[in-house]
Design an enzyme around this catalytic site. Sequence first.
Site, mmCIF file in Angstrom:
data_model
loop_
_atom_site.group_PDB
_atom_site.id
_atom_site.type_symbol
_atom_site.label_atom_id
_atom_site.label_comp_id
_atom_site.label_asym_id
_atom_site.label_seq_id
_atom_site.Cartn_x
_atom_site.Cartn_y
_atom_site.Cartn_z
ATOM 1 N N SER A 1 7.982 -24.084 -15.130
ATOM 2 C CA SER A 1 8.226 -22.958 -14.237
ATOM 3 C C SER A 1 9.650 -22.425 -14.442
ATOM 4 C CB SER A 1 7.988 -23.420 -12.788
ATOM 5 O OG SER A 1 7.882 -22.315 -11.934
ATOM 6 N N ASP B 1 -3.540 -21.509 -13.395
ATOM 7 C CA ASP B 1 -2.209 -21.060 -12.953
ATOM 8 C C ASP B 1 -2.194 -19.538 -12.951
ATOM 9 O OD1 ASP B 1 0.459 -20.472 -12.584
ATOM 10 O OD2 ASP B 1 1.193 -21.799 -14.156
ATOM 11 N N HIS C 1 -0.617 -23.601 -10.483
ATOM 12 C CA HIS C 1 0.710 -23.712 -11.078
ATOM 13 C C HIS C 1 1.299 -25.116 -10.913
ATOM 14 C CE1 HIS C 1 4.588 -22.354 -12.481
ATOM 15 N NE2 HIS C 1 5.175 -22.713 -11.357
ATOM 16 N N ASP C 2 1.057 -25.723 -9.758
ATOM 17 C CA ASP C 2 1.629 -27.036 -9.467
ATOM 18 C C ASP C 2 1.105 -28.142 -10.379
ATOM 19 O OD1 ASP C 2 3.573 -26.663 -7.648
ATOM 20 O OD2 ASP C 2 2.442 -27.340 -5.894
ATOM 21 N N ARG D 1 8.453 -20.262 2.260
ATOM 22 C CA ARG D 1 7.845 -21.381 1.541
ATOM 23 C C ARG D 1 6.319 -21.327 1.655
ATOM 24 N NH1 ARG D 1 8.422 -24.898 -2.602
ATOM 25 N NH2 ARG D 1 7.637 -26.968 -2.109
#
Lengths: 204, 423
Positions: free
Chosen positions: B194, B360, B393-394, B264
């Site tokens: 990232s 992602d 994405h994580d 967040r």
Amino acid sequence: MSVNTNARVDFEVIASLVKPGSRVLDVGCGDGELLELLQSAKNVDGRGVELSQKGVNESVARGLSVIQGDADSDLKYYPDSGFDYVILSQTLQATRNPKNVLTELLRIGERAIVSFPNFGHWRVRTSLALNGRMPVTKDLPYSWYDTPNIHFCTISDFVDMTREVGAEVESAVALNALGQRLGFNMPWGFWNLFGQQAVFLLKR
Amino acid sequence: MTASTKVTIDFVSTATIATGILLNFRVKMTKASRASATTDQKIQEATNPHSPVVDFGADKPLPLDSGVSLSPFRLAYQSYGELNADKSNAILICHALTGDQHVANVHPVTGKPGWWETLVGPGKPVDTDRYFVLCSNVLGGCLGSTGPASINPETGKPYALDLPVITIADMVRAQAMLIDHFGIKQLFAVIGGSMGGMQVLEWASSHSDRVFAAVAIATGARHSSQNIAFHEVGRQAVMADPEWKEGRYLEAGTVPRKGLSVARMAAHITYLSEVALHRKFGRNLQDRQNVTFGFDADFQIESYLRYQGMSFVDRFDPNAYLYMTRAMDYFDLAAEHEGRLADAFAGSKTRFCIVSFTSDWLFPTSESRTVAHALNAAGASVSFVEIESDRGHDAFLLDEPEMFSAINGFIRSAARAKGLLAQ
């Protein structure tokens, strides 16, 4: 991208055509077996392109520089003359535009090495002639409706195409069903009948 | 104080609810005092961290992309393993937006294990028995390196928004000075995901002779318009919180909790995938049989997001969040080379490994493929794997065996080429 399930007897022939220490791009490198052979036996600087993600991941896990890509659409990203050899082993017949792919190979590489199954082999001919059905052989085990091999050609057809794209045949090898080399001085017609597969070294 | 007490209660109840459904998140927060304790710890880590630091004095100013230079400045780092005699076995890990230098050790604020212990450690693909692994808190961060919570030597007060805007290239320039400090001429590898991946690409582009191998995961050569949009939502949420006090909340003794936690929450959604969210939460209700016809966290996903938002506030500085997101937004490697990404890597001898994940949508595979094609065009050595995963994405932070085997193969092959591993 490599779709022939045959044991890869063409690999040794291809390796014998590559000069040590050269820069090689293997288009349709599968799980990276040929690239690994070329790195260990010929100390080449090898790169690969492979359509199947599984093949790419296996190649990278072997420590090879391989990216996911398609011979038909992704060769354009490579610079002119970036490689000494561009190899297309058992993949030409699975491309959508073989002539364009061959042109691209000769743009990217000083030389191209192309191996392909010969559809002019007598087994294929007799299968079609006697059974009246699309040939399904040990080496070409797919039915017509599910085959990835959408552009079969014979050795004679391929020689014609090399002329059309202006490539020079530097050397050629035909292998019989046992993987043995056919006599070098035989005419194309003989190879076209008894060659189960062929390997061509082309120069632009 | 009334407001912050109320927020604390909200936080605790949310955390307790989340504990019920998220046993694997190892929630330990059960006391109201915990929240303010971690806030103090957070400020402590920003200004006087547990990590070792290197201070760069007036003799070593850092020229920034914005045109000004930063001096003095500090970098906090963690290291693992031993640097060999010829200093050829160093691997730099670059952390992501809200990551930090605590790659493979217990986090000083959260008490959680290192964020990349799946990849980094003894016998792991990034083997700390073999390599000297270094990770510094990025410039502009809040875990000990100079950032908006650091004291501005000119005023004696926290920088807040007086800190110049930091770019990815600035972060990398600072890291290069840290590498100089260790006497390392060339890094064996630079690895990151990232925003960390952006740093990897920047390293390979601007300091190409100092990078033998580069692993860029779940990243791109630029931040897309959509990604900038999400970041802007986050920044606006922080700045809209009255407790933000124009960035001077540390002096005011307030914390823009709501703003940062909403930022967040929005960002967290972008790190997951629809499939993963649906599998984990579906439309399940939180500790109730029916919807309440109100605006409580009826759904588990709401409770989960609220928890993610509030716990983030305990470990991250709101202004640092503004700086980090801005750094990513400004990143555009092709633009630095007249729009030709391949020129960013012209003549590169670095070996590249690019990794993306199928689900992602923050940095989709197409972004990685663009980088791979540019590297092809530049004649660079590149491996590019796309990993099948529905975790979004994580995924790069999670247990993804195919990613590990690709990185392992790549690093071992690079180590052989550099003579760090027997043939």
